[in-house]
Design a protein around this motif. Structure first.
Motif: not given
Ligand code: SAH
Ligand code: F3S
Length: 502
Positions: A54, A182-183, A185, A219-220, A256, A283, A285, A324-325, A354-355, A359
């Motif tokens: 974030r 949204f991610c 990673v 692990g992710q 996770t 998760p 979401q 949750f987002i 998370f709000k 990214r």
């Molecule tokens: N699989 C990973 C996820 C990484 S991010 C793990 O190991 O946890 C962790 C959490 O951050 C996610 O599950 C998601 O809910 C939140 N997140 C990820 N990207 C986000 C974003 N752009 N804005 C807000 N929350 C986010």
């Protein structure tokens, strides 16, 4: 301490993977004679291990780096390094905003940190190691070479003498291939690669030999783990079994999980293998199909709920945690209601909310507007958390009167504070029977109870007498000596009433 001993200050932000990465980097530096210290301004090397998930996390890094300007002016040979996800995502931004930074190193290159530090100390202006060249389009040979070099970091793991390894993390997988819209990673940690099972088992044995009792596999999308062992496929359920079979390991957890790939063989192992804890972080979401689709999560809300129901059928008393987002692009009031409904239905042990934070580089950032107002995000965030608080309280209230198995981790925060106050008053610190200890159940509930300090590091049976949404309070029924534990813990675990869950 010797006069000439080199010192390092390492600060970690973000997830458990970062905590492990920091431990490994520190291990490398310790082997080279660096001594970790707590005073940033005095350190020869300052490293910040960063998070990019974030925007807020990145702002925290920048303010930390800003605070290093003065110490660096006073100590010109100080090496300042930014490592981890933010280094990989925005090296140019870091150097332009924070010109006193000397090195940046992405999470896939951390084995190079010592060499980068040496380069700077030898007079190089800036040192950089990023995996940006490694893409999903790399040739198999390029990927294998890159993989071997980072695998070296985990393989060289060497806990310091006396280091507390009671609860240890082991990486089983790097990167992520899911590309939720949204991610960030998958961009910062690269493609998904599973570590060889034999490396993971060897690491578990090494940690168990040094006193580890609980292992958390990281692990992710940990459940999608798959590796080749003598040309045979090892999937996650088998890996769990093999780690559980390592002598001395009493508890195994994993985070996770990705709901889309979750198969029932993992639930069967959770049911059948005593060491595998009844705890699942998986998760969701969102509870809205429209939002899940725009997030590209590859499952519907109904499929997620079915999976949770199935987990409860297989593993009675299982505790489930979720993320949750709120306020993702285009999230309507009806979408938000659907998320509330899903939370109500699933009765999680805990949730992380998370709000949404756009990214750079992600599909959502490129193609969708961040159109939910900040105060609406804040309100939705609060609504989810207050609904969850009621659910969590009702789960913990039901545990009052039961006896739970606790792995005793240390003194509670309140006890530590009291001890500190005693020390600063110059009083002798005597361990009293009323010292509050803290530990966790198999379902990851925090338990605070008065007990003897020598039970730290062992298992205890604790009768629960009071509970808040997040903490159980109890009285000690029995501690187990190390020898006794090996024989009795699995049986204690089995005979205890069902914990957490429903
Ligand atoms: N699989 C990973 C996820 C990484 S991010 C793990 O190991 O946890 C962790 C959490 O951050 C996610 O599950 C998601 O809910 C939140 N997140 C990820 N990207 C986000 C974003 N752009 N804005 C807000 N929350 C986010
Ligand atoms: Fe991120 Fe989705 Fe992977 S949340 S870590 S892209 S499973």
């Amino acid at each position: 301490m010797q006069q000439d001993q080199k010192t390092v200050y390492l600060e970690t932000m973000g997830c458990q993977m970062n905590v492990l990465d920091s431990e490994l980097v520190l291990g490398q530096l310790r082997a080279l004679g660096y001594n970790p210290i707590e005073d940033m301004a005095r350190a020869d090397v300052v490293l910040i291990n960063t998070c990019s998930v974030r925007e807020h996390a990145e702002q925290k890094v920048l303010s930390r780096l800003g605070a290093l300007k003065k110490p660096k002016q006073a100590k010109r040979d100080m090496v300042i390094g930014v490592i981890g996800c933010m280094a990989e995502r925005d090296p140019d931004g870091i150097f332009s905003k924070m010109p006193h930074v000397d090195l940046v190193c992405g999470p896939g290159e951390l084995n190079k940190v010592p060499a980068l530090i040496e380069d700077i100390q030898a007079g190089r202006h800036r040192a950089i190691a990023l995996a940006q060249s490694l893409s999903r389009k790399s040739t198999p040979l390029q990927r294998a070479l890159e993989y071997d070099s980072v695998e070296a970091l985990d393989l060289a793991r060497e806990p310091a003498p006396g280091e507390n390894v009671l609860q240890s993390y082991i990486r089983v997988q790097r990167g992520c291939d899911k590309f939720c819209t949204f991610c960030v990673v998958p961009f910062t940690r690269g493609p998904e690669r599973s570590r060889p099972a034999s490396h993971i088992i060897d690491e578990a044995k090494m940690l168990a030999d040094r006193g580890a009792k609980e292992i958390t596999l990281l692990g992710q999308t940990v459940n999608s783990y798959v590796s080749q062992d003598d040309a045979r496929e090892v999937r996650f359920a088998e890996l769990l079994e093999r780690v559980s079979a390592v002598p001395g390991i009493e508890r195994v957890r994993f985070v996770t999980n990705y709901p889309g790939d979750f198969t029932d063989d993992i639930l069967a192992v959770m049911r059948d293998i005593p060491q595998v804890c009844e705890y699942l972080h998986i998760p969701a979401q969102s509870g809205s199909d429209a939002v899940l689709k725009r997030m590209r999560r590859q499952y519907s809300a109904a499929q997620y709920v079915e999976l949770i129901d199935r987990a409860r059928e297989y593993v009675p008393g299982i505790a489930i945690a979720s993320d949750f987002i709120v306020g993702f692009c285009g999230e309507t009031e009806a979408d938000h209601e659907a998320t509330l409904k899903l939370i109500e239905r699933c009765r999680f042990k805990n949730i992380f909310v998370f709000k949404y934070s756009p990214r750079p580089g992600t599909v959502a950032h490129k193609r969708e507007a961040d159109d939910v107002a900040e105060d609406v995000k804040r309100w939705r965030n609060m609504e989810l958390l207050s609904l969850q608080e009621g659910i969590a309280s009702s789960i913990t209230q039901r545990l009052i009167g039961s006896t739970v198995e606790v792995l005793v981790e240390g003194f509670s925060k309140a006890a530590l504070k009291a001890q500190e106050a005693e020390q600063t008053r110059g009083e002798e610190v005597g361990w009293r029977r009323s010292d509050q200890l803290v530990g966790r159940t198999r379902t990851d509930q925090i338990v605070v109870f008065p007990g003897p300090p020598d039970s730290i590091g062992s298992f205890a049976a604790v009768r629960i007498t009071a509970a808040t949404a997040l903490t159980l309070h109890g009285t000690l029924v029995k501690t187990c000596s190390a020898e006794e534990e090996v024989r009795t813990v699995p049986s204690i675990a089995r005979s205890l009433p069902v914990l957490g869950g429903v």
